[in-house]
Design an enzyme around this catalytic site. Structure first.
Site, mmCIF file in Angstrom:
data_model
loop_
_atom_site.group_PDB
_atom_site.id
_atom_site.type_symbol
_atom_site.label_atom_id
_atom_site.label_comp_id
_atom_site.label_asym_id
_atom_site.label_seq_id
_atom_site.Cartn_x
_atom_site.Cartn_y
_atom_site.Cartn_z
ATOM 1 N N ASN A 92 33.293 64.604 64.187
ATOM 2 C CA ASN A 92 34.331 63.646 63.828
ATOM 3 C C ASN A 92 34.263 62.356 64.635
ATOM 4 O OD1 ASN A 92 37.088 62.889 62.681
ATOM 5 N ND2 ASN A 92 37.578 63.051 64.870
ATOM 6 N N TYR B 289 29.768 49.392 61.322
ATOM 7 C CA TYR B 289 30.438 50.653 60.994
ATOM 8 C C TYR B 289 29.933 51.207 59.660
ATOM 9 C CZ TYR B 289 34.329 53.935 60.335
ATOM 10 O OH TYR B 289 35.101 55.061 60.136
#
Length: 267
Positions: free
Chosen positions: A109, A175
């Site tokens: 995560n 990102y």
């Protein structure tokens, strides 16, 4: 807004159904109120033993204490873990195997965002996002697959990607590139892991609201992103966690190499 066009109220999180009883799960970046923390809670509600890692030692300690008080100290462990540090990654998996004698599920995560136009983005900004979000997932995947392959009962891995791995958003080149890389890594890892009975999938959320996101994102951008959602609201972190539960459990036994969009964004 007319009543017929009013967005539906946020749903209530469903109760657990013992979908992960007897499993031991490692979850990175799981201290706090985001997707990782919600996943740890949902896994515990489904009967799993959970070992969390997070780059923030104090927050990790507080999260473990709170979850242990609710679910039992024998079911929750945690250790500070910066996924850019190979030794800390190994230590996280060592803890899971030492405390519980097995490893069944890994949720990668950990990720890092930021906003910068390409023409203004520095090498340091690019490298930091890539190192945490993509290379960190690689480090954990490599360690996890070595451990899972050494076991006799297969295993499951779920990576946290993003819809930005498919879609474009200004200021998010680093990102988006990292999350697209996570998707590609997921597919390749799945092919290599399948002969060992190990499944590797990913989720791709769009907008899951939590306090950290609110701190690093402007109200204007959050309003714009929310407007893209067909439900007229952001996702709750547990709504993403529920899909991770599905991918980690037996109901997804024939799925591997897939990235599941957890999004209500308009087509």
């Amino acid at each position: 807004m007319e009543a017929s066009a009013r967005p539906p109220d946020a749903p209530v999180c469903p109760p657990g159904h013992d979908l992960l009883v007897g499993r031991t799960a490692v979850i990175t970046a799981a201290a706090g109120a985001g997707i990782g923390g919600a996943t740890a809670r949902r896994f515990l509600e489904e009967g799993a033993h959970v070992v969390i890692g997070d780059a923030h030692p104090r927050r990790t300690q507080e999260t473990v204490a709170a979850l242990a008080a609710e679910f039992g100290a024998d079911r929750v462990d945690g250790i500070p873990c910066d996924v850019t540090d190979e030794a800390q990654v190994r230590g996280l998996f060592d803890l899971a195997e030492t405390r519980h004698g097995r490893l069944d599920i890994v949720v990668n995560n950990a990720g890092l965002g930021g906003t910068a136009q390409l023409t203004e983005m520095t090498d340091e900004e690019w490298d930091k996002v890539i190192d945490v979000t993509l290379t960190g997932t690689f480090r954990c995947t490599r360690t996890a697959l070595r451990r899972l392959r050494a076991g006799a009962h297969g295993g499951v891995m779920v990576n946290n990607a993003s819809v930005l791995g498919w879609r474009a958003q200004a200021g998010q080149a680093h990102y988006a590139a990292a999350k697209a890389g996570v998707m590609a890594l997921t597919r390749c890892a799945a092919v290599e892991a399948a002969p060992h009975g190990i499944r590797v999938n990913a989720v791709a959320p769009s907008l899951a609201m939590h306090p950290h996101l609110a701190k690093v994102t402007s109200p204007e951008l959050l309003k714009e992103l929310t407007a893209r959602e067909a439900f007229g609201r952001h996702a709750e972190p547990w709504e993403i966690a529920n899909v991770i539960v599905f991918l980690a459990g037996g109901y997804s036994s024939y799925m591997t190499g897939e990235t599941v969009s957890v999004s209500s964004q308009h087509a």
